[in-house]
Write a protein that holds these residues in place. Sequence first.
Motif, PDB file in Angstrom:
ATOM      1  N   THR A 209      11.137  13.571  18.005  1.00 57.43           N
ATOM      2  CA  THR A 209      11.412  12.496  17.052  1.00 57.43           C
ATOM      3  C   THR A 209      10.537  11.283  17.320  1.00 57.43           C
ATOM      4  O   THR A 209      10.070  10.620  16.391  1.00 57.43           O
ATOM      5  N   MET A 210      10.308  10.976  18.593  1.00 53.83           N
ATOM      6  CA  MET A 210       9.416   9.865  18.919  1.00 53.83           C
ATOM      7  C   MET A 210       8.020  10.130  18.379  1.00 53.83           C
ATOM      8  O   MET A 210       7.381   9.238  17.787  1.00 53.83           O
ATOM      9  N   GLY A 211       7.535  11.349  18.549  1.00 58.03           N
ATOM     10  CA  GLY A 211       6.236  11.702  17.990  1.00 58.03           C
ATOM     11  C   GLY A 211       6.228  11.637  16.483  1.00 58.03           C
ATOM     12  O   GLY A 211       5.254  11.187  15.854  1.00 58.03           O
ATOM     13  N   GLU A 212       7.320  12.061  15.876  1.00 62.44           N
ATOM     14  CA  GLU A 212       7.440  12.021  14.412  1.00 62.44           C
ATOM     15  C   GLU A 212       7.411  10.590  13.887  1.00 62.44           C
ATOM     16  O   GLU A 212       6.744  10.284  12.885  1.00 62.44           O
ATOM     17  N   LEU A 213       8.133   9.686  14.548  1.00 59.31           N
ATOM     18  CA  LEU A 213       8.162   8.291  14.125  1.00 59.31           C
ATOM     19  C   LEU A 213       6.787   7.640  14.252  1.00 59.31           C
ATOM     20  O   LEU A 213       6.344   6.903  13.363  1.00 59.31           O
ATOM     21  N   LEU A 214       6.112   7.918  15.366  1.00 57.36           N
ATOM     22  CA  LEU A 214       4.759   7.375  15.550  1.00 57.36           C
ATOM     23  C   LEU A 214       3.793   7.953  14.530  1.00 57.36           C
ATOM     24  O   LEU A 214       2.927   7.235  14.000  1.00 57.36           O
ATOM     25  N   TYR A 215       3.933   9.248  14.252  1.00 53.86           N
ATOM     26  CA  TYR A 215       3.071   9.865  13.242  1.00 53.86           C
ATOM     27  C   TYR A 215       3.255   9.191  11.886  1.00 53.86           C
ATOM     28  O   TYR A 215       2.276   8.858  11.205  1.00 53.86           O
ATOM     29  N   SER A 216       4.510   9.004  11.473  1.00 52.64           N
ATOM     30  CA  SER A 216       4.764   8.400  10.166  1.00 52.64           C
ATOM     31  C   SER A 216       4.152   7.014  10.080  1.00 52.64           C
ATOM     32  O   SER A 216       3.463   6.673   9.106  1.00 52.64           O
ATOM     33  N   ALA A 217       4.389   6.192  11.110  1.00 48.36           N
ATOM     34  CA  ALA A 217       3.843   4.834  11.100  1.00 48.36           C
ATOM     35  C   ALA A 217       2.320   4.855  11.061  1.00 48.36           C
ATOM     36  O   ALA A 217       1.686   4.117  10.292  1.00 48.36           O
ATOM     37  N   GLY A 218       1.704   5.697  11.882  1.00 47.69           N
ATOM     38  CA  GLY A 218       0.245   5.751  11.925  1.00 47.69           C
ATOM     39  C   GLY A 218      -0.366   6.265  10.639  1.00 47.69           C
ATOM     40  O   GLY A 218      -1.382   5.737  10.165  1.00 47.69           O
ATOM     41  N   SER A 219       0.235   7.286  10.053  1.00 45.23           N
ATOM     42  CA  SER A 219      -0.326   7.849   8.819  1.00 45.23           C
ATOM     43  C   SER A 219      -0.201   6.872   7.661  1.00 45.23           C
ATOM     44  O   SER A 219      -1.102   6.771   6.821  1.00 45.23           O
ATOM     45  N   TRP A 220       0.900   6.131   7.597  1.00 44.85           N
ATOM     46  CA  TRP A 220       1.033   5.119   6.550  1.00 44.85           C
ATOM     47  C   TRP A 220      -0.051   4.056   6.693  1.00 44.85           C
ATOM     48  O   TRP A 220      -0.703   3.695   5.709  1.00 44.85           O
ATOM     49  N   ALA A 221      -0.242   3.577   7.922  1.00 46.91           N
ATOM     50  CA  ALA A 221      -1.223   2.516   8.142  1.00 46.91           C
ATOM     51  C   ALA A 221      -2.629   2.977   7.766  1.00 46.91           C
ATOM     52  O   ALA A 221      -3.359   2.277   7.049  1.00 46.91           O
ATOM     53  N   LEU A 222      -3.019   4.145   8.233  1.00 43.38           N
ATOM     54  CA  LEU A 222      -4.381   4.608   7.987  1.00 43.38           C
ATOM     55  C   LEU A 222      -4.602   4.945   6.517  1.00 43.38           C
ATOM     56  O   LEU A 222      -5.659   4.652   5.954  1.00 43.38           O
ATOM     57  N   SER A 223      -3.622   5.564   5.885  1.00 44.46           N
ATOM     58  CA  SER A 223      -3.814   5.970   4.489  1.00 44.46           C
ATOM     59  C   SER A 223      -3.941   4.766   3.563  1.00 44.46           C
ATOM     60  O   SER A 223      -4.704   4.797   2.588  1.00 44.46           O
ATOM     61  N   TYR A 224      -3.214   3.685   3.856  1.00 47.57           N
ATOM     62  CA  TYR A 224      -3.265   2.507   2.994  1.00 47.57           C
ATOM     63  C   TYR A 224      -4.378   1.539   3.384  1.00 47.57           C
ATOM     64  O   TYR A 224      -5.107   1.029   2.527  1.00 47.57           O
ATOM     65  N   GLU A 225      -4.515   1.288   4.670  1.00 48.37           N
ATOM     66  CA  GLU A 225      -5.454   0.250   5.102  1.00 48.37           C
ATOM     67  C   GLU A 225      -6.912   0.697   4.982  1.00 48.37           C
ATOM     68  O   GLU A 225      -7.797  -0.153   4.873  1.00 48.37           O
ATOM     69  N   LEU A 226      -7.181   1.991   5.026  1.00 45.93           N
ATOM     70  CA  LEU A 226      -8.556   2.472   4.906  1.00 45.93           C
ATOM     71  C   LEU A 226      -8.985   2.680   3.457  1.00 45.93           C
ATOM     72  O   LEU A 226     -10.152   2.956   3.190  1.00 45.93           O
ATOM     73  N   ALA A 227      -8.061   2.555   2.539  1.00 50.39           N
ATOM     74  CA  ALA A 227      -8.377   2.776   1.122  1.00 50.39           C
ATOM     75  C   ALA A 227      -8.745   1.460   0.441  1.00 50.39           C
ATOM     76  O   ALA A 227      -8.111   0.429   0.696  1.00 50.39           O
ATOM     77  N   PRO A 228      -9.760   1.463  -0.436  1.00 47.35           N
ATOM     78  CA  PRO A 228     -10.087   0.246  -1.196  1.00 47.35           C
ATOM     79  C   PRO A 228      -8.932  -0.143  -2.108  1.00 47.35           C
ATOM     80  O   PRO A 228      -8.205   0.721  -2.613  1.00 47.35           O
ATOM     81  N   GLU A 229      -8.763  -1.435  -2.327  1.00 50.42           N
ATOM     82  CA  GLU A 229      -7.637  -1.920  -3.121  1.00 50.42           C
ATOM     83  C   GLU A 229      -7.638  -1.358  -4.537  1.00 50.42           C
ATOM     84  O   GLU A 229      -6.587  -1.142  -5.129  1.00 50.42           O
ATOM     85  N   HIS A 230      -8.829  -1.129  -5.089  1.00 48.68           N
ATOM     86  CA  HIS A 230      -8.902  -0.693  -6.477  1.00 48.68           C
ATOM     87  C   HIS A 230      -8.799   0.824  -6.628  1.00 48.68           C
ATOM     88  O   HIS A 230      -8.796   1.338  -7.747  1.00 48.68           O
ATOM     89  N   ALA A 231      -8.721   1.560  -5.516  1.00 48.82           N
ATOM     90  CA  ALA A 231      -8.772   3.022  -5.602  1.00 48.82           C
ATOM     91  C   ALA A 231      -7.630   3.697  -4.848  1.00 48.82           C
ATOM     92  O   ALA A 231      -7.775   4.810  -4.362  1.00 48.82           O
ATOM     93  N   HIS A 232      -6.502   3.038  -4.760  1.00 51.52           N
ATOM     94  CA  HIS A 232      -5.382   3.637  -4.043  1.00 51.52           C
ATOM     95  C   HIS A 232      -4.916   4.938  -4.694  1.00 51.52           C
ATOM     96  O   HIS A 232      -4.427   5.833  -4.005  1.00 51.52           O
ATOM     97  N   GLY A 233      -5.071   5.039  -5.998  1.00 49.34           N
ATOM     98  CA  GLY A 233      -4.631   6.254  -6.685  1.00 49.34           C
ATOM     99  C   GLY A 233      -5.316   7.499  -6.154  1.00 49.34           C
ATOM    100  O   GLY A 233      -4.671   8.440  -5.697  1.00 49.34           O
ATOM    101  N   GLN A 234      -6.648   7.498  -6.194  1.00 47.63           N
ATOM    102  CA  GLN A 234      -7.362   8.693  -5.742  1.00 47.63           C
ATOM    103  C   GLN A 234      -7.305   8.858  -4.230  1.00 47.63           C
ATOM    104  O   GLN A 234      -7.256   9.986  -3.720  1.00 47.63           O
ATOM    105  N   TYR A 235      -7.270   7.768  -3.482  1.00 46.40           N
ATOM    106  CA  TYR A 235      -7.213   7.876  -2.026  1.00 46.40           C
ATOM    107  C   TYR A 235      -5.861   8.415  -1.561  1.00 46.40           C
ATOM    108  O   TYR A 235      -5.793   9.290  -0.699  1.00 46.40           O
TER     109      TYR A 235
END
Length: 272
Positions: free
Chosen positions: A186-212
Amino acid sequence: MRPTGCAAYLRSVTNVGFSVGTVAGGLALDAGSRAVYTAELLAGGAVFVVAGVLLLALPELPPVPADRGESRWAVLRDRPYVAVGLLNAVLITNSGILNVALPLWIAERTHALTSVFAGLLLTNTVLVVLGQVPVSRGAEDVRGGARAMRRSGLWLAACCVLFAFAAGRPSWFAVGVLAVGVVVHTMGELLYSAGSWALSYELAPEHAHGQYQGLFGPDHAAGHGRHTRRHDLVDHRSRYGRVGRAGRPAGRRGGWPLQPWPGGRNGPVRSR
């Protein structure tokens, strides 16, 4: 609030909802009454209507204009983002470890009763509800998200080692090791969720969140709730996939009772 923090709160609340729904569904199945089934279906529909009305109260945000002439397939040319998506596809197998591999492991390789899986899954749910928001703090940006993903991989590897130690051991020892393994998972799962959310949103351009998010989404969506996760490790049409689904706490799926698997030592189950 940053997207990661918002997603953490949503995941905690969603798991509370899943838990309440599972209990309500179990009570309805136990009652076995057409009137109760109908009442629960109507109540479920009413809850969706209320949720839709609440969403209408959210302010409408104008879209961010895209660069003129930019391709709709620009995300596929963003090689670093694609690479992160592929790494995410590896770590998302944490859902398959818990929902598919673990019940099979308990049934076929340990002396623990298969009913132990329900308690382990309940433990996971409670820890997700209580821990997702605190664990997500510090993972709101790219650096924090990458750090959370690295730590996630280590915790998930450790839980696999613990699960392996349960094989062939006395029942009491197996249950204890499995319980510790689920906490570590569960600890690994929680860290995975937090990390994947951060990377998926923060690495995407603001105008292209749909395709990213469309590229990241098929794997990322599986982390939002235990009951909506896909079976990553085992195809749901196979006999092993049916065993994995049967291990969930509700006890029945789709109204069909679960029956013992012929030849199973301590109760693997399948759906008719």
